[in-house]
Design a protein around this motif. Structure first.
Motif, PDB file in Angstrom:
ATOM      1  N   HIS A  45      10.580  21.886   2.413  1.00 17.77           N
ATOM      2  CA  HIS A  45      10.608  23.181   1.739  1.00 17.77           C
ATOM      3  C   HIS A  45      12.019  23.582   1.307  1.00 17.77           C
ATOM      4  O   HIS A  45      12.184  24.447   0.452  1.00 17.77           O
ATOM      5  CB  HIS A  45      10.028  24.268   2.663  1.00 17.77           C
ATOM      6  N   LEU A  46      13.045  22.952   1.879  1.00 20.76           N
ATOM      7  CA  LEU A  46      14.421  23.241   1.492  1.00 20.76           C
ATOM      8  C   LEU A  46      14.717  22.679   0.106  1.00 20.76           C
ATOM      9  O   LEU A  46      14.138  21.683  -0.306  1.00 20.76           O
ATOM     10  CB  LEU A  46      15.403  22.635   2.496  1.00 20.76           C
ATOM     11  N   SER A  47      15.655  23.295  -0.587  1.00 20.95           N
ATOM     12  CA  SER A  47      16.086  22.785  -1.893  1.00 20.95           C
ATOM     13  C   SER A  47      17.094  21.659  -1.681  1.00 20.95           C
ATOM     14  O   SER A  47      17.651  21.498  -0.588  1.00 20.95           O
ATOM     15  CB  SER A  47      16.737  23.907  -2.709  1.00 20.95           C
ATOM     16  N   ALA A  48      17.356  20.910  -2.733  1.00 20.70           N
ATOM     17  CA  ALA A  48      18.367  19.846  -2.670  1.00 20.70           C
ATOM     18  C   ALA A  48      19.718  20.433  -2.274  1.00 20.70           C
ATOM     19  O   ALA A  48      20.437  19.867  -1.449  1.00 20.70           O
ATOM     20  CB  ALA A  48      18.465  19.125  -4.016  1.00 20.70           C
ATOM     21  N   LYS A  49      20.054  21.578  -2.835  1.00 23.44           N
ATOM     22  CA  LYS A  49      21.331  22.224  -2.527  1.00 23.44           C
ATOM     23  C   LYS A  49      21.409  22.631  -1.054  1.00 23.44           C
ATOM     24  O   LYS A  49      22.436  22.441  -0.404  1.00 23.44           O
ATOM     25  CB  LYS A  49      21.531  23.444  -3.430  1.00 23.44           C
ATOM     26  N   GLN A  50      20.335  23.167  -0.516  1.00 22.82           N
ATOM     27  CA  GLN A  50      20.315  23.547   0.894  1.00 22.82           C
ATOM     28  C   GLN A  50      20.447  22.318   1.798  1.00 22.82           C
ATOM     29  O   GLN A  50      21.122  22.371   2.822  1.00 22.82           O
ATOM     30  CB  GLN A  50      19.019  24.300   1.222  1.00 22.82           C
ATOM     31  N   MET A  51      19.801  21.226   1.403  1.00 23.60           N
ATOM     32  CA  MET A  51      19.904  19.992   2.189  1.00 23.60           C
ATOM     33  C   MET A  51      21.327  19.456   2.198  1.00 23.60           C
ATOM     34  O   MET A  51      21.840  19.039   3.238  1.00 23.60           O
ATOM     35  CB  MET A  51      18.945  18.928   1.650  1.00 23.60           C
ATOM     36  N   VAL A  52      21.989  19.474   1.040  1.00 24.91           N
ATOM     37  CA  VAL A  52      23.380  19.019   0.947  1.00 24.91           C
ATOM     38  C   VAL A  52      24.273  19.894   1.821  1.00 24.91           C
ATOM     39  O   VAL A  52      25.096  19.394   2.593  1.00 24.91           O
ATOM     40  CB  VAL A  52      23.860  19.008  -0.522  1.00 24.91           C
ATOM     41  N   GLU A  53      24.095  21.195   1.723  1.00 23.00           N
ATOM     42  CA  GLU A  53      24.922  22.114   2.510  1.00 23.00           C
ATOM     43  C   GLU A  53      24.749  21.885   4.010  1.00 23.00           C
ATOM     44  O   GLU A  53      25.732  21.772   4.753  1.00 23.00           O
ATOM     45  CB  GLU A  53      24.575  23.564   2.163  1.00 23.00           C
ATOM     46  N   GLU A  54      23.522  21.800   4.464  1.00 22.36           N
ATOM     47  CA  GLU A  54      23.272  21.610   5.896  1.00 22.36           C
ATOM     48  C   GLU A  54      23.773  20.240   6.371  1.00 22.36           C
ATOM     49  O   GLU A  54      24.353  20.119   7.449  1.00 22.36           O
ATOM     50  CB  GLU A  54      21.791  21.783   6.211  1.00 22.36           C
ATOM     51  N   ALA A  55      23.564  19.205   5.560  1.00 18.10           N
ATOM     52  CA  ALA A  55      24.034  17.865   5.925  1.00 18.10           C
ATOM     53  C   ALA A  55      25.560  17.836   6.054  1.00 18.10           C
ATOM     54  O   ALA A  55      26.103  17.213   6.970  1.00 18.10           O
ATOM     55  CB  ALA A  55      23.563  16.838   4.896  1.00 18.10           C
ATOM     56  N   LEU A  56      26.255  18.520   5.157  1.00 16.94           N
ATOM     57  CA  LEU A  56      27.718  18.574   5.230  1.00 16.94           C
ATOM     58  C   LEU A  56      28.180  19.351   6.467  1.00 16.94           C
ATOM     59  O   LEU A  56      29.168  18.960   7.117  1.00 16.94           O
ATOM     60  CB  LEU A  56      28.303  19.187   3.961  1.00 16.94           C
ATOM     61  N   HIS A  57      27.488  20.432   6.807  1.00 21.02           N
ATOM     62  CA  HIS A  57      27.861  21.181   8.011  1.00 21.02           C
ATOM     63  C   HIS A  57      27.656  20.329   9.268  1.00 21.02           C
ATOM     64  O   HIS A  57      28.483  20.356  10.183  1.00 21.02           O
ATOM     65  CB  HIS A  57      27.078  22.490   8.107  1.00 21.02           C
ATOM     66  N   TYR A 104      37.349  14.148  10.274  1.00 17.80           N
ATOM     67  CA  TYR A 104      37.940  14.106   8.937  1.00 17.80           C
ATOM     68  C   TYR A 104      37.149  14.941   7.926  1.00 17.80           C
ATOM     69  O   TYR A 104      37.366  14.824   6.723  1.00 17.80           O
ATOM     70  CB  TYR A 104      38.034  12.659   8.443  1.00 17.80           C
ATOM     71  N   THR A 105      36.225  15.756   8.410  1.00 20.24           N
ATOM     72  CA  THR A 105      35.370  16.574   7.547  1.00 20.24           C
ATOM     73  C   THR A 105      35.453  18.021   8.024  1.00 20.24           C
ATOM     74  O   THR A 105      35.415  18.281   9.216  1.00 20.24           O
ATOM     75  CB  THR A 105      33.905  16.082   7.637  1.00 20.24           C
ATOM     76  N   ASN A 106      35.568  18.966   7.078  1.00 18.40           N
ATOM     77  CA  ASN A 106      35.596  20.370   7.475  1.00 18.40           C
ATOM     78  C   ASN A 106      34.439  21.145   6.834  1.00 18.40           C
ATOM     79  O   ASN A 106      33.601  20.585   6.133  1.00 18.40           O
ATOM     80  CB  ASN A 106      36.956  21.019   7.171  1.00 18.40           C
ATOM     81  N   HIS A 107      34.413  22.446   7.086  1.00 21.17           N
ATOM     82  CA  HIS A 107      33.321  23.301   6.615  1.00 21.17           C
ATOM     83  C   HIS A 107      33.644  24.001   5.286  1.00 21.17           C
ATOM     84  O   HIS A 107      32.885  24.862   4.862  1.00 21.17           O
ATOM     85  CB  HIS A 107      32.976  24.348   7.683  1.00 21.17           C
TER      86      HIS A 107
END
Length: 181
Positions: free
Chosen positions: A150-162, A170-173
């Protein structure tokens, strides 16, 4: 004295329900120090019809993005053809083959990973990731696609990055996310 290498980056792209999103964190690390926390690793090309994310040397990535944009213009905006031609030139050109970077290119309904070894990969499961936190972000995105459709592609990208930022040093928010419909 050898200069420490700059490490950084998690870039991920997800194609879901007819939309594609690509995002990256903003951290660049020099040795064991954060050199910059808001690096912009995503660039729109062709009036936003294609978006490129990069990992690796920033100067090298900019040179490759310029080359990719040239190929995109030369091949009438056909992303797959431009990606293949860039990979061929990147692998064979004496100057280009020394460049140390990887790219994810997205366009409407397309995702490609391009590398200097001549690879143009269209990923399985419509998820692509590069950089130091790539496997964390990719695993998270695949789980989200399977268990939270049910999540959008954008929401999936955001959550995966978090999630990647919580695990990878080596990754930040500080995220930048672009979406193409």
């Amino acid at each position: 004295m050898k200069m420490p290498k700059i490490h950084s980056t998690t870039v991920i792209a997800v194609l879901h329900n007819g939309k594609v999103a690509i995002g990256a964190d903003g951290q660049a690390t020099l040795g064991n120090t954060v050199a910059k926390s808001n690096v912009r690793k995503i660039r729109k090309l062709k009036d936003g019809k294609a978006v490129v994310g990069f990992a690796g040397s920033t100067a090298d990535a900019f040179a490759l993005m310029d080359k990719f944009e040239e190929k995109l213009s030369a091949y009438g905006g056909i992303v797959e053809r431009a990606a293949i031609e860039l990979a061929k030139e990147w692998r064979t050109d004496r100057y280009l083959r020394r460049l140390e970077a990887m790219m994810i290119v997205v366009a409407k309904n397309e995702i490609f990973i391009i590398s200097g070894s001549g690879d143009v990969i269209k990923p399985d499961n419509d998820v692509a990731a590069i950089g130091s936190g790539a496997m964390y972000a990719q695993a998270a995105a695949l789980a989200l696609k399977k268990h939270a459709p049910h999540l959008s592609a954008k929401q999936m990208v955001e959550e995966a990055l978090h999630i990647a930022a919580d695990i990878c040093i080596y990754t930040n928010h500080n995220l930048l996310i672009e979406e193409i419909e």
